[in-house]
Design an enzyme around this catalytic site. Structure first.
Site, PDB file in Angstrom:
ATOM      1  CE  LYS A  89     -44.041 -16.832  -8.157  1.00  0.00           C
ATOM      2  NZ  LYS A  89     -44.316 -17.854  -7.112  1.00  0.00           N
ATOM      3  CD  GLU A  98     -48.191  -4.343   0.484  1.00  0.00           C
ATOM      4  OE1 GLU A  98     -47.175  -4.380   1.225  1.00  0.00           O
ATOM      5  OE2 GLU A  98     -49.145  -5.116   0.618  1.00  0.00           O
ATOM      6  CB  CYS A 134     -46.835  -5.838   5.146  1.00  0.00           C
ATOM      7  SG  CYS A 134     -46.094  -7.110   4.114  1.00  0.00           S
ATOM      8  CD  GLU A 164     -41.826  -7.250   6.790  1.00  0.00           C
ATOM      9  OE1 GLU A 164     -43.037  -6.987   6.732  1.00  0.00           O
ATOM     10  OE2 GLU A 164     -41.098  -7.346   5.782  1.00  0.00           O
TER      11      GLU A 164
END
Length: 513
Positions: free
Chosen positions: A193, A268, A302, A401
């Protein structure tokens, strides 16, 4: 900074509506339409215009894709490693032949400069495919040994079954490849997906696999929302493993849903990579590395450099020179040759990034950037490269983040302090340290808690080496033979080497009968 030009007729860069006229679900080797009853538009983030509208996947589509993958599993798992390897080599060749299609579709849906898609995303995906074509022939257990009397033991590595994977929107093509390739190289089948914002290259990837002769049902793609299609895929009882790349918050929800069916899990997650500059570093290299590392993919990475810790003797000059270099970065149309930096993925993401910077003005210094550009770029999701200095270590902009073109710079005094600050967030995906002193550099690699520590560089990755995090950045590895092994399960096989039926164990357990 300036706009280096625009390209007319943006939808002509990749005619998605025409290419996927039969639908945006790829199940059992063909395109079909989603059954959720709802549509979604892929938006060009450089212009804010819709370029592709498709029917979203519903639970029925996920079920159909899982059923197709389950049906294909026995044949694909039963193929020899050489046969799977040959198929993946053909796949790499098809990807290379269609490289320009992939590059244009990726830049259109993500807003990344075409030169980045051409020189990084697509070649990296082709290389990764070639690597796993080779890895497919090295599915090894352990050699036989007599560990218990007259018995011989050995270990088999076997495929797990149907893998359900969810990929993010920042590197749609590469993340699809990182999910799919090790899984199918090991003999599994997969349902992927992609993010609903960026389905184009995942669909192209599945089509290319079919063109390369990979059997129908081995690779399936469902394009729907996380709430509907994603949760159905993660919780599906016929999915044996879930692999997810995305934010730590969503990763926690994925883990919660996956736990109900006790499936293998690979996560992850987010990152907040430190960039530690010691006072003996090559300052030119560090400044250039910081700008490239912070702005790669408009900071939507990331592993991007987000927190620069600079030893005090170099701090002021590093801040001044980094700001000056950021101001030369050219924002513009992703398809224009002179563009260095494209837009963020969406206006919502741009506003989120701007919110971090705006709130930081109360406690830190915005040295450069900190705003969206005007003029022709105002209609896109652009945000200027931004440098923030002197923020407290415990502040939001240092700890959270951001996922945008924002670098925060803080000073440190002793080496101990620099390493302590580098480790002082919940994340541990990647980091870099900059020093000419091999002992300092080696200490940094030992003591910084991250899945990857670069020395005098930031950002490069290679297919042969693993990528994955510590702490809240998740667990499991992408790429490399370590990733390949994660998509297998281990079986202990034991032979009794005697020619007669042994009764010793029966006597031990039950006594004489």
């Amino acid at each position: 900074m300036h706009n280096p030009g625009t390209t007319p007729e943006r939808s002509a860069e990749f005619p998605a509506q025409e290419r996927f006229a039969d639908g945006a679900q790829y199940i059992a080797g063909r395109l079909t339409r989603g059954t959720s009853g709802r549509t979604h538009a892929v938006v060009d983030p450089a212009t804010g215009e819709d370029v592709f509208t498709y029917e979203l996947a519903g639970a029925d589509d996920v079920d159909a894709a899982v059923a197709a993958a389950r049906a294909a599993f026995p044949g694909w798992a039963g193929a020899t490693p050489g046969e799977r390897s040959d198929a993946l080599h053909r796949f790499a060749a098809v990807l290379a032949d269609r490289a320009e299609d992939f590059a244009r579709a990726e830049s259109l849906q993500c807003g990344k400069p075409l030169k980045l898609s051409r020189e990084f995303d697509v070649p990296g995906t082709v290389d990764n495919t070639a690597f796993f074509a080779g890895a497919a022939r090295h599915l090894q257990g352990q050699s036989a040994g007599e560990y218990s009397g007259d018995h011989t033991s050995y270990v088999r590595r076997e495929p797990i079954g149907v893998v359900g994977s969810i990929a993010p929107w920042n590197y749609p093509l590469q993340m699809a490849a990182w999910k799919i390739l090790p899984a199918i190289a090991a003999g599994n089948t997969i349902v992927l997906k992609p993010a609903e914002l960026t389905p184009l290259t995942s669909l192209l990837f599945a089509e290319a696999a079919t063109a390369a002769g990979i059997p129908d049902g081995v690779i399936n793609v469902v394009t729907g929302t996380g709430k509907e299609a994603g949760e159905r895929l993660v919780g599906h009882p016929d999915v044996a493993m879930t692999s997810f790349t995305g934010s730590t918050g969503v990763g926690k929800r994925v883990a919660e849903v996956a736990t109900a069916t006790v499936k293998r899990l690979h996560l992850e997650l987010g990152g907040k990579a430190p960039f530690v500059v010691f006072d003996d570093a090559d300052l030119d290299a560090a400044v250039n590395g910081a700008v490239a590392g912070a702005l790669i993919n408009t900071g939507q990475d990331c592993t991007a450099a987000t927190r620069a810790y600079v030893q005090r003797p170099l701090y002021d000059e590093f801040v001044a020179r980094t700001a000056a270099l950021m101001e030369t970065v050219r924002l513009g149309d992703p398809f224009a040759p002179g563009t260095d930096l494209g837009p963020l993925i969406s206006h919502a993401q741009r506003d989120r990034v701007a919110g971090f910077v705006d709130r930081a003005r109360a406690y830190a210094r915005v040295v450069t950037g900190g705003e969206a550009p005007g003029g022709e770029l105002a209609k896109g999701a652009y945000y200027r490269p931004t440098l923030v200095a002197d923020a407290p270590q415990d502040s939001e902009i240092v700890q959270a983040e951001i996922f945008g073109p924002v670098l925060v710079v803080l000073p440190f005094d002793s080496d101990d302090e620099g390493i302590r600050l580098a480790n002082d967030t919940p994340y541990g995906l990647a980091a870099s340290a900059w020093s000419r002193d091999v002992y300092r550099a080696n200490r940094a690699t030992r003591e910084i808690k991250a899945g990857c520590v670069w020395i005098n560089d930031h950002i490069p990755i290679i297919s042969e080496m693993p990528h994955g995090g510590y702490k809240a950045s998740g667990f499991g590895k992408d790429m490399s033979s370590y990733s390949f092994e994660e998509y297998t399960q281990i079986k202990h096989v034991m032979f009794d080497n005697t020619a007669v039926v042994r009764k010793d164990w029966h006597r031990t357990i039950f006594g004489d009968r």
